[in-house]
Write an enzyme that holds these catalytic residues in place. Structure first.
Site, PDB file in Angstrom:
ATOM      1  N   ARG A 123      45.254 -27.477 -23.300  1.00  0.00           N
ATOM      2  CA  ARG A 123      44.416 -26.275 -23.179  1.00  0.00           C
ATOM      3  C   ARG A 123      43.778 -26.012 -24.539  1.00  0.00           C
ATOM      4  O   ARG A 123      44.414 -26.199 -25.577  1.00  0.00           O
ATOM      5  CB  ARG A 123      45.249 -25.046 -22.776  1.00  0.00           C
ATOM      6  CG  ARG A 123      45.693 -25.039 -21.330  1.00  0.00           C
ATOM      7  CD  ARG A 123      44.533 -24.781 -20.358  1.00  0.00           C
ATOM      8  NE  ARG A 123      44.982 -24.761 -18.970  1.00  0.00           N
ATOM      9  CZ  ARG A 123      44.985 -25.816 -18.155  1.00  0.00           C
ATOM     10  NH1 ARG A 123      44.548 -26.984 -18.584  1.00  0.00           N
ATOM     11  NH2 ARG A 123      45.410 -25.696 -16.914  1.00  0.00           N
ATOM     12  N   GLU A 159      35.930 -22.213 -22.332  1.00  0.00           N
ATOM     13  CA  GLU A 159      35.201 -23.076 -21.397  1.00  0.00           C
ATOM     14  C   GLU A 159      34.352 -22.273 -20.434  1.00  0.00           C
ATOM     15  O   GLU A 159      34.760 -21.182 -20.038  1.00  0.00           O
ATOM     16  CB  GLU A 159      36.210 -23.929 -20.613  1.00  0.00           C
ATOM     17  CG  GLU A 159      36.984 -24.863 -21.532  1.00  0.00           C
ATOM     18  CD  GLU A 159      38.049 -25.666 -20.787  1.00  0.00           C
ATOM     19  OE1 GLU A 159      38.060 -25.655 -19.542  1.00  0.00           O
ATOM     20  OE2 GLU A 159      38.859 -26.307 -21.458  1.00  0.00           O
ATOM     21  N   HIS A 180      36.531 -31.141 -19.517  1.00  0.00           N
ATOM     22  CA  HIS A 180      37.740 -30.821 -18.739  1.00  0.00           C
ATOM     23  C   HIS A 180      37.820 -31.660 -17.454  1.00  0.00           C
ATOM     24  O   HIS A 180      37.793 -31.117 -16.350  1.00  0.00           O
ATOM     25  CB  HIS A 180      37.790 -29.322 -18.406  1.00  0.00           C
ATOM     26  CG  HIS A 180      39.174 -28.841 -18.091  1.00  0.00           C
ATOM     27  ND1 HIS A 180      39.608 -27.579 -18.407  1.00  0.00           N
ATOM     28  CD2 HIS A 180      40.242 -29.452 -17.478  1.00  0.00           C
ATOM     29  CE1 HIS A 180      40.867 -27.428 -17.997  1.00  0.00           C
ATOM     30  NE2 HIS A 180      41.268 -28.551 -17.439  1.00  0.00           N
TER      31      HIS A 180
HETATM   32  P1  NDP Z   1      55.438 -29.919 -18.321  1.00  0.00           P
HETATM   33  O1  NDP Z   1      55.909 -28.532 -18.113  1.00  0.00           O
HETATM   34  O2  NDP Z   1      56.084 -31.037 -17.557  1.00  0.00           O
HETATM   35  O3  NDP Z   1      55.558 -30.309 -19.879  1.00  0.00           O
HETATM   36  C1  NDP Z   1      55.224 -29.424 -20.896  1.00  0.00           C
HETATM   37  C2  NDP Z   1      55.926 -29.856 -22.177  1.00  0.00           C
HETATM   38  O4  NDP Z   1      55.535 -28.956 -23.216  1.00  0.00           O
HETATM   39  C3  NDP Z   1      57.439 -29.833 -22.101  1.00  0.00           C
HETATM   40  O5  NDP Z   1      57.929 -31.055 -22.591  1.00  0.00           O
HETATM   41  C4  NDP Z   1      57.856 -28.671 -23.013  1.00  0.00           C
HETATM   42  O6  NDP Z   1      59.059 -29.023 -23.686  1.00  0.00           O
HETATM   43  C5  NDP Z   1      56.677 -28.576 -23.975  1.00  0.00           C
HETATM   44  N1  NDP Z   1      56.487 -27.209 -24.474  1.00  0.00           N
HETATM   45  C6  NDP Z   1      56.500 -26.047 -23.779  1.00  0.00           C
HETATM   46  N2  NDP Z   1      56.301 -25.007 -24.601  1.00  0.00           N
HETATM   47  C7  NDP Z   1      56.169 -25.530 -25.833  1.00  0.00           C
HETATM   48  C8  NDP Z   1      55.948 -24.949 -27.119  1.00  0.00           C
HETATM   49  N3  NDP Z   1      55.866 -23.619 -27.275  1.00  0.00           N
HETATM   50  N4  NDP Z   1      55.849 -25.776 -28.187  1.00  0.00           N
HETATM   51  C9  NDP Z   1      55.961 -27.111 -28.032  1.00  0.00           C
HETATM   52  N5  NDP Z   1      56.156 -27.720 -26.851  1.00  0.00           N
HETATM   53  C10 NDP Z   1      56.271 -26.934 -25.769  1.00  0.00           C
HETATM   54  O7  NDP Z   1      53.873 -29.887 -18.066  1.00  0.00           O
HETATM   55  P2  NDP Z   1      52.896 -31.085 -17.614  1.00  0.00           P
HETATM   56  O8  NDP Z   1      53.229 -32.309 -18.395  1.00  0.00           O
HETATM   57  O9  NDP Z   1      52.865 -31.162 -16.142  1.00  0.00           O
HETATM   58  O10 NDP Z   1      51.478 -30.481 -18.100  1.00  0.00           O
HETATM   59  C11 NDP Z   1      51.271 -30.172 -19.462  1.00  0.00           C
HETATM   60  C12 NDP Z   1      49.997 -29.352 -19.635  1.00  0.00           C
HETATM   61  O11 NDP Z   1      48.860 -30.193 -19.543  1.00  0.00           O
HETATM   62  C13 NDP Z   1      49.753 -28.273 -18.559  1.00  0.00           C
HETATM   63  O12 NDP Z   1      50.408 -27.062 -18.894  1.00  0.00           O
HETATM   64  C14 NDP Z   1      48.246 -28.133 -18.530  1.00  0.00           C
HETATM   65  O13 NDP Z   1      47.816 -27.001 -19.250  1.00  0.00           O
HETATM   66  C15 NDP Z   1      47.734 -29.414 -19.184  1.00  0.00           C
HETATM   67  N6  NDP Z   1      46.902 -30.174 -18.247  1.00  0.00           N
HETATM   68  C16 NDP Z   1      45.565 -30.355 -18.504  1.00  0.00           C
HETATM   69  C17 NDP Z   1      44.771 -31.055 -17.617  1.00  0.00           C
HETATM   70  C18 NDP Z   1      43.314 -31.264 -17.877  1.00  0.00           C
HETATM   71  O14 NDP Z   1      42.554 -31.397 -16.926  1.00  0.00           O
HETATM   72  N7  NDP Z   1      42.864 -31.355 -19.115  1.00  0.00           N
HETATM   73  C19 NDP Z   1      45.309 -31.617 -16.369  1.00  0.00           C
HETATM   74  C20 NDP Z   1      46.728 -31.396 -16.221  1.00  0.00           C
HETATM   75  C21 NDP Z   1      47.479 -30.702 -17.129  1.00  0.00           C
HETATM   76  P3  NDP Z   1      60.093 -27.886 -24.185  1.00  0.00           P
HETATM   77  O15 NDP Z   1      60.400 -27.045 -22.973  1.00  0.00           O
HETATM   78  O16 NDP Z   1      61.257 -28.668 -24.729  1.00  0.00           O
HETATM   79  O17 NDP Z   1      59.382 -27.138 -25.255  1.00  0.00           O
END
Ligand code: NDP
Length: 313
Positions: free
Chosen positions: A225, A254, A272
């Site tokens: 994001r 965006e 995006h």
């Molecule tokens: P997940 O929830 O599976 O993974 C998110 C990861 O981020 C986890 O490993 C988590 O680990 C980590 N995380 C969460 N909060 C924090 C923080 N404050 N600091 C550091 N790391 C953090 O999500 P997905 O892999 O399914 O998706 C990830 C993101 O990708 C989505 O939220 C979405 O916004 C974005 N996305 C964008 C797309 C696009 O079209 N450009 C398409 C699909 C997704 P931990 O809990 O250990 O911190």
């Protein structure tokens, strides 16, 4: 439905529920007022504006919001949870598509593939060969957010014989080195791939200090994001040579992209599109509809966001 989305959503829902298409209404506030006593579910999309307390208050019978997209920073989940409203998203079905695009964007940024394409189309090849590019060879890749998509990216990058490390709030049972701070990860790597969720908790996680730690040979790839990156700091770092280049699929405001970012020669900018194949968007659409159908049939949605999972019986 709050906005036009893939036809598969309306088609899948049609045999089960009455679908109202808000964007087709000439007077949307009046339509919401008229339908409010009967609306029990909302289908919305991460690509179209916010769903917040104002809408929940206008729809007193609302039980569930099914959002199109795995990221749900477009929905005020705290306000939903406080009112007992379930929120669902579309995890899993887009992991491979987004991971493929992430690797493509990384390669495009390092090897300057779009710039080379423009060079050829501009008729400049007969004058001179395209300048030599940086390389992926020997790079250390840091993944910020080793979740579903981050792991799919890491699996793909293993085939490229590059070193991988990660940062998140917690260490995971994986073999990649863990860094408890993003600055520590950036200092140890020369590529940073952002795949953590958006929202208040991660706003400007990538700031001037992280970019300085990434260094003059550093590449930033953001597919998560726009809110995670301080865009002004990124423009300054790219313009001054603090980092080498950036590949971006997402932006803070965006579909507006800062002109400064677009004017830089060392950026690859996508609108995006990471999950944006027809097949994957249809899979996401089916999951939006299936969540609503499952909720109304069984009282158990398929993929609630963690913040409202406790509301599921
Ligand atoms: P997940 O929830 O599976 O993974 C998110 C990861 O981020 C986890 O490993 C988590 O680990 C980590 N995380 C969460 N909060 C924090 C923080 N404050 N600091 C550091 N790391 C953090 O999500 P997905 O892999 O399914 O998706 C990830 C993101 O990708 C989505 O939220 C979405 O916004 C974005 N996305 C964008 C797309 C696009 O079209 N450009 C398409 C699909 C997704 P931990 O809990 O250990 O911190």
């Amino acid at each position: 439905m709050t906005a036009p989305m893939r036809p598969v959503i309306g088609d899948t829902l049609a045999p089960h529920v009455t679908v109202h298409r808000l964007w087709e209404a000439p007077d949307q506030p009046a339509t919401i007022r008229a339908l409010a006593p009967r609306i029990r579910g909302v289908a919305t999309s991460t690509l179209f504006g916010r769903v917040d307390a104002a809408l929940f208050d206008a729809l007193p019978q609302l039980e569930i919001v099914a959002s199109f997209g795995v990221g749900y920073d477009n929905v005020d989940v705290a306000a939903a949870a406080a009112r007992g409203i379930i929120v669902t998203h579309t995890p899993g079905v887009l992991d491979d598509e987004v991971a493929d695009l992430t690797v493509g964007l990384l390669l495009a940024t390092i090897r300057r593939i779009p710039q080379a394409d423009r060079y050829l189309r501009d008729g400049r090849w007969p004058e001179a060969n395209f300048p030599l590019s940086p390389t992926l060879r020997g790079r250390r890749i840091g993944i910020v957010g080793l979740g579903r998509i981050g792991k799919a990216v890491a699996r793909r990058l293993a085939a490229f014989d590059v070193a991988i490390a990660y940062h998140g709030r917690s260490r995971q049972p994986v073999d990649y080195p863990y860094f408890p701070t993003i600055v520590g990860l950036a200092a140890a790597c020369d590529v940073l791939i952002i795949l953590a969720p958006g929202g208040d908790g991660t706003r400007h996680l990538v700031d001037a200090a992280v970019l300085a730690a990434l260094g003059a040979d550093g590449i930033l790839v953001n597919v998560a994001r726009g809110s995670l990156v301080d865009e002004a700091a990124l423009v300054a770092a790219l313009a001054s040579g603090t980092i080498l280049a950036a590949g971006l699929d997402v932006y803070a405001d965006e579909p507006r992209v800062p002109a400064d970012l677009a004017a830089l020669p060392n950026t690859v900018l996508l609108p995006h599109i990471a999950s944006g194949s027809a097949a994957t968007r249809d899979a996401m659409g089916r999951l939006v509809a299936d969540n609503l159908i499952a909720w109304f049939k069984t009282g158990r949605p398929l993929t609630s966001v963690p913040e409202t999972a406790r509301l599921v019986r």
